[in-house]
Design a protein around this motif. Sequence first.
Motif, mmCIF file in Angstrom:
data_model
loop_
_atom_site.group_PDB
_atom_site.id
_atom_site.type_symbol
_atom_site.label_atom_id
_atom_site.label_comp_id
_atom_site.label_asym_id
_atom_site.label_seq_id
_atom_site.Cartn_x
_atom_site.Cartn_y
_atom_site.Cartn_z
ATOM 1 N N SER A 347 -10.555 91.352 68.676
ATOM 2 C CA SER A 347 -9.518 90.681 67.623
ATOM 3 C C SER A 347 -10.514 90.268 66.510
ATOM 4 N N ALA A 350 -12.045 93.169 64.778
ATOM 5 C CA ALA A 350 -11.270 93.714 63.929
ATOM 6 C C ALA A 350 -10.948 93.211 62.772
ATOM 7 N N ASP A 351 -10.918 91.721 62.619
ATOM 8 C CA ASP A 351 -10.547 90.956 61.420
ATOM 9 C C ASP A 351 -11.670 91.043 60.519
ATOM 10 N N VAL A 353 -13.762 93.464 60.226
ATOM 11 C CA VAL A 353 -13.546 94.874 59.740
ATOM 12 C C VAL A 353 -12.604 94.975 58.710
ATOM 13 N N ASP A 354 -11.382 94.543 58.832
ATOM 14 C CA ASP A 354 -10.266 94.542 57.946
ATOM 15 C C ASP A 354 -10.831 93.840 56.658
ATOM 16 N N ALA A 355 -11.444 92.579 56.720
ATOM 17 C CA ALA A 355 -11.968 91.773 55.588
ATOM 18 C C ALA A 355 -13.119 92.709 54.737
ATOM 19 N N LEU A 357 -13.494 95.952 54.653
ATOM 20 C CA LEU A 357 -12.785 96.952 54.098
ATOM 21 C C LEU A 357 -12.039 96.957 52.822
ATOM 22 N N ALA A 358 -11.379 95.472 52.724
ATOM 23 C CA ALA A 358 -10.665 95.068 51.764
ATOM 24 C C ALA A 358 -11.682 94.449 50.726
ATOM 25 N N SER A 361 -12.655 97.904 49.086
ATOM 26 C CA SER A 361 -11.611 98.426 48.315
ATOM 27 C C SER A 361 -11.599 97.774 46.968
ATOM 28 N N ALA A 376 -13.062 103.694 56.598
ATOM 29 C CA ALA A 376 -12.485 102.959 57.498
ATOM 30 C C ALA A 376 -12.745 103.145 58.897
ATOM 31 N N ARG A 380 -14.701 101.339 61.881
ATOM 32 C CA ARG A 380 -14.134 100.978 63.123
ATOM 33 C C ARG A 380 -14.772 101.618 64.248
#
Length: 434
Positions: A347, A350-351, A353-355, A357-358, A361, A376, A380
């Motif tokens: 988890s 994943a957080d 990775v999301d940060a 990618l944001a 972007s 993305a 991942r």
Amino acid sequence: MTILVVGLSHRSAPVAVLERAAVTGDDLVKLLHEVNDSVHVAETLIVSTCNRIEVYAVVDKFHGGVSDISESLARHSGLTLDELSRHLYVHYEDRAVQHAFSVACGLESMVVGESQILGQIRTAFKLAQAEGTVGRDLHELTQQALRVGKRAHAETGVDQAGASLVGVGLQVAAGHLGDLEGRHALVIGAGSMSALAVSTLARAGVGEIVVANRTLERAVRLAEGSEVPARAIELSDLTAALDEADLVISCTGATGLVITADQITYNRRERFLLDLALPHDIDPAVRELPGVALAGLDDLRTAEEAAHAVGPRAVEAVRRIVADEVAGFLSAARAAAVAPTVVALRSKAADVVDAELARLSGRLPALDERDRAEIAQTVRRVVDKLLHAPTVRVKELASAPGGDTYADALRELFDLDPKAPEAVARPDIEGSTS
């Protein structure tokens, strides 16, 4: 949280002490909640039979749990803590699991291999479940113990090698009365032990069975299920039934005497009374009456060695099954314990990775959606591959003794919140083990 067993049985205490400690009905429910409300106890289940009372609990501290449970047992028995403690046995963690499985297989019973204990464990579980004192840990332990008991009986036949307590009692009765075929029998009580008595008496060939119970309807149901002629009476008609009976088996949950010496009138027939209740139903003074023999749980202990000697290969085979099942259960439990940490690690990854990618972007707003999705997916995939081997390996390592240290290491290395695994992974774990 770990599993603790505190109890006493025919192996550790005389019948006089077991009678004091015995709990049934409302008292059992009260004891269940008293233990469960203790400071160090999270879950509780109590197995109470004619020759044992055992408290199974999930506790946060060993000494605190033992103290809480022992004090509750002492209060309910009316014995001092010192008087009771000398008869108590304690099993913790791995030993608690081994004991639970051994009990379910009948290895700890007065008559080794008897299968009635499975029903008694099931009854104890249903009561704890209804009262809300059993949670996930004791649920898993109890269900696995029942499965182990069934496996032991199916694969070894130990339940055939070991006679039931009623069966041993009838052997003792036959030593006094001779052949039981055609005899008149009286069964007092309508519970599971009484039902077993009725079926065992029918197989022994008795001529008639009378079932006496405080609630006539239950006595009628038990009598109607008999394979030999049987009728039901109320306890108020007990004296007349005692006069007609050659063999009496009493196993009620009464707290006082059910049969007193003055209820038995002299006649020329030999009569045998078997008291399987705890506390006892029959006044020991009946032993002094002419033509009357009485056997209680203490007397049946003399049959224990004989029961042990029956089917030694089956008993040894059951011990091997218990050892195998304990190892598997503990291994699975240790592996499950590390799973929340693994989920928390994934988890957190994943957080991250999301940060990232944001952030990407924001720095490259001109990227079209196709390229953005490809990036993305690639990121991942890289994270998943990096985490796959160590998370699989940590689960394998965690299944061995001391494996919880690997979960500790993961939390330390990746700075995981100790509370996060439970919050994140609890539903996932429950789903994966169903």
